[in-house]
Write an enzyme that holds these catalytic residues in place. Structure first.
Site, short mmCIF file in Angstrom:
data_model
loop_
_atom_site.label_atom_id
_atom_site.label_comp_id
_atom_site.label_asym_id
_atom_site.label_seq_id
_atom_site.Cartn_x
_atom_site.Cartn_y
_atom_site.Cartn_z
N ALA A 100 17.19 -17.48 38.05
CA ALA A 100 16.23 -16.37 38.05
C ALA A 100 16.52 -15.36 36.95
CB ALA A 100 16.23 -15.67 39.41
N THR A 101 17.78 -15.18 36.58
CA THR A 101 18.09 -14.22 35.51
C THR A 101 17.44 -14.65 34.20
OG1 THR A 101 20.17 -13.50 36.51
CG2 THR A 101 19.94 -13.20 34.13
N CYS A 138 30.97 -2.56 43.19
CA CYS A 138 32.31 -1.99 42.98
C CYS A 138 32.95 -2.47 41.70
CB CYS A 138 33.21 -2.35 44.16
SG CYS A 138 32.65 -1.67 45.73
#
Length: 404
Positions: free
Chosen positions: A74-75, A333
């Site tokens: 999808a990227t 993070c």
């Protein structure tokens, strides 16, 4: 041997269905030809397998096989849709793009690059507190120079579904191309590119129990054709939109996963919704429904998504206490300092709730036992952390367990 954690991170990736793996294996060792080799049987067999997979993917989303372009995921599909449209539209006079504040980075980053390096104007539409993007907000962002609107079908963190059909029809009426990142939606909710007036749609196999490394971009060819410029040159594969030797085994796996999603998707969705609601209900019951915030739309959400924030809990300590569960925080993070999720910030969550959020993603292989054990571990951890923070006594989750 140490037992594996309970896997509830199916938004990140899914276990490849054994039936998908079985379908792929012959194309590694027996039918290993290049699909572009048209002069012998090995190539014909590979080409037939690719054609069959293209039909399976198209059938899942209501498209024609000729409208499916295979990509690495999808990227890449998002980048091809967004940058390819921008390159194709450069000479037409438009210079404006629209997306939402809660898009995946695979949409936000390419659009920001276009704005930063290529002179495009970008409007980022805010979301509602539920994470939903309203039709009115999109309409207010449009100008007479808008070329493309990109709004995700379902949010990857909080599961909220967007009114992509209404947004698609709005764009069509204004002569604007509409792209949707449907990576989280395909295989979990019905998608109809015709009925929803979608011009470009990105998907990836590993989000619905297919293999990693393969996805597709739907490019409308009927009625008003979407025009793109290729980002990869070298052979003119995929109708000139994506050059490179086709990974036949992966494409076969994507096709089989799409077929299974089409046939079994509604049943899977009902089962995951039931388990998701049980997980939510159990956590709330064991914590007396105290200090628990649902992130995302309460109704219009993916059937396998539950995103909760816990008051009076430190996010880092919460994740450290959940080693027996594979689950994601809403935070992205870094090794230096955890930052609250930009999606939750856009929804108005404060820093504490943004850090102390958990994204539960159920899948085809999630069991009732998985859900019950996860609820027990989460509530015990939250109660212990709250007790430690307050200096008081924590409720015993086992006391309420038999009442469920």
């Amino acid at each position: 041997m140490t037992a594996l954690p309970i896997y509830l991170d199916n938004h990140a990736t899914t276990r490849t269905d054994p039936r998908v793996v079985e379908s792929m294996l012959p194309y590694f060792t027996e039918h290993y030809g290049n699909a572009s080799s048209v002069s012998h049987r090995f190539g014909w067999e590979a080409g037939d397998a690719v054609d069959r997979a293209r039909e399976q993917v198209a059938c899942l989303i209501g498209a024609e096989p000729s409208e499916i372009v295979f990509t690495s995921g999808a990227t890449e599909a998002n980048n091809l849709a967004l940058k390819g449209t921008a390159l194709a539209s450069r000479a037409k006079g438009g210079n404006h793009l629209v997306c939402s504040s809660v898009e995946h980075r695979a949409v936000l980053d390419p659009l920001r690059r276009l704005a930063r390096e290529s002179g495009w104007q970008l409007t980022v539409v805010p979301c509602e507190p539920s994470g939903r993007i309203s039709v009115e907000a999109v309409e207010n962002a449009l100008t007479d120079r808008t070329v493309l609107v990109s709004i995700m079908a379902a949010n990857n963190e909080v599961g909220t579904l967007n009114p992509i059909g209404a947004i698609g029809r709005l764009c069509r009426d204004r002569g604007i191309l509409f792209h949707t990142d449907a990576a989280q939606a395909v295989g979990k909710i019905p998608i109809d590119v015709q009925g929803d007036a979608i011009d470009l749609l990105s998907l990836t196999a590993h989000k619905f129990h297919g293999p990693k490394g393969i996805g597709a971009l739907y490019v409308r060819r009927q009625d008003r054709r979407a025009r793109l410029v290729s980002l990869v040159d070298g052979g003119g594969h995929e109708r000139g939109l994506r050059s490179g030797t086709l990974p036949v085994p992966l494409i076969v796996g994507l096709g089989r996963a799409a077929e299974l999603a089409r046939v079994e998707g509604p049943t899977d969705a009902d089962r995951m919704r039931t388990l998701r609601d049980r997980l939510d209900r159990t956590i709330r019951s064991l914590l007396d429904d105290q200090g628990i915030v649902l992130n995302g739309h309460p109704i219009d959400r993916l059937p396998n998504n539950l995103n909760l924030s816990f008051e009076a809990v430190q996010g880092e300590a919460l994740l450290m206490g959940l080693r027996s569960i594979a689950v994601s925080s809403g935070a992205a993070c870094s090794s230096a300092e955890p930052e609250p999720s930009y999606v939750l910030r856009a929804m108005g969550r404060d820093e504490q709730l943004g850090r102390a959020s958990l994204r539960f993603g159920l899948g085809r292989f999630t069991t009732r036992e998985d859900v019950d054990q996860a609820a027990k571990v989460v509530t015990e951890t939250v109660a212990r952390l709250r007790q430690s923070a307050s200096g008081g006594s924590a409720p015993d989750p086992d006391l309420a367990w038999n009442d469920l």
